[in-house]
Design a protein around this motif. Sequence first.
Motif, short mmCIF file in Angstrom:
data_model
loop_
_atom_site.label_atom_id
_atom_site.label_comp_id
_atom_site.label_asym_id
_atom_site.label_seq_id
_atom_site.Cartn_x
_atom_site.Cartn_y
_atom_site.Cartn_z
N GLU A 1 0.83 -1.20 0.00
CA GLU A 1 0.00 0.00 0.00
C GLU A 1 0.87 1.26 0.00
O GLU A 1 0.60 2.21 -0.74
N ALA B 1 2.28 1.89 -3.44
CA ALA B 1 1.29 2.46 -4.35
C ALA B 1 1.02 3.93 -4.02
O ALA B 1 0.90 4.77 -4.92
N CYS C 1 -5.41 3.50 -3.01
CA CYS C 1 -5.14 2.09 -2.78
C CYS C 1 -5.97 1.57 -1.62
O CYS C 1 -6.25 2.30 -0.65
#
Length: 276
Positions: A73, A76, A83
């Motif tokens: 996460e 991203a 996300c």
Amino acid sequence: MKNILVPTDFSENCIKAAHLGIKVAKLYKAEIHFLHLLKTPVDWVKLDKQKENRYPETLKKIGIARAALRELERTAEREGLKCRRFLQFDAGQGDILDHSNHYHHDFIITGSSGTKGVIREITGSNVEEIVRKANAPVIVVKDEPVSFPFKDIVFVSDFKEDVSRPFQEVQSIAEKCDAKIHLLRINTETDFNSIEQGLNPIKEFLQKFPSVKNYGMAVYNEPSVETGINTFVEQQPTDLIAMVTHGKTGFLSLFSKGIAEGVTNHSTLPVMTIHI
């Protein structure tokens, strides 16, 4: 493409798939979801908190999975992506496809190390099942390093049926990546013919897509579809193999058990499958 699912078991190829998913999501400005399905000895959701300590190994796995999902996460988010991460507990009934259908993902990217044997499980759903049954297009990342943006995409069909919608998915990725699409038809022993005869269905198909300029056409006479694909990728640069799944006739029925295991399992290159 607005919503990408990346199921992961945190293996090497699944991590490669996660990084590809981030790049694709960034290219499309899409949201990305990471999902880990964790098998548990009991129904963990309904388990009394006081009883969780009876399962120290499960608690340890939960901690590791949460940390790994959080790291994906963060990666991203550093790329500016929206996300979500999901740790789903499974006492034997969980399924990645159910999760994907619930959240209406329009693309799935996952990893498999199936080149050394049967297609591996991704805790709850195996890759072959995802390829066969997913409503969304699927990219399976294998052992070869992923080259992205893709520059050479091979779209494999016999072009006997209307594969316009699946081709549009491939065309979209090709345009985003500025990639060349190689339209490949493989004549097996039951339908060997001249190269010119084999090219005619491809030429007729391309008339529906006058905007496609960067493409090539090829027809191979080979004993099997898998052999034909292998021959092509040995002779031509290829970053992604794209294929149509589901159907009753021609190449659309290619995902019978044998060919599914042959292409999706044995290819070391990323394989994209799109349902008709």
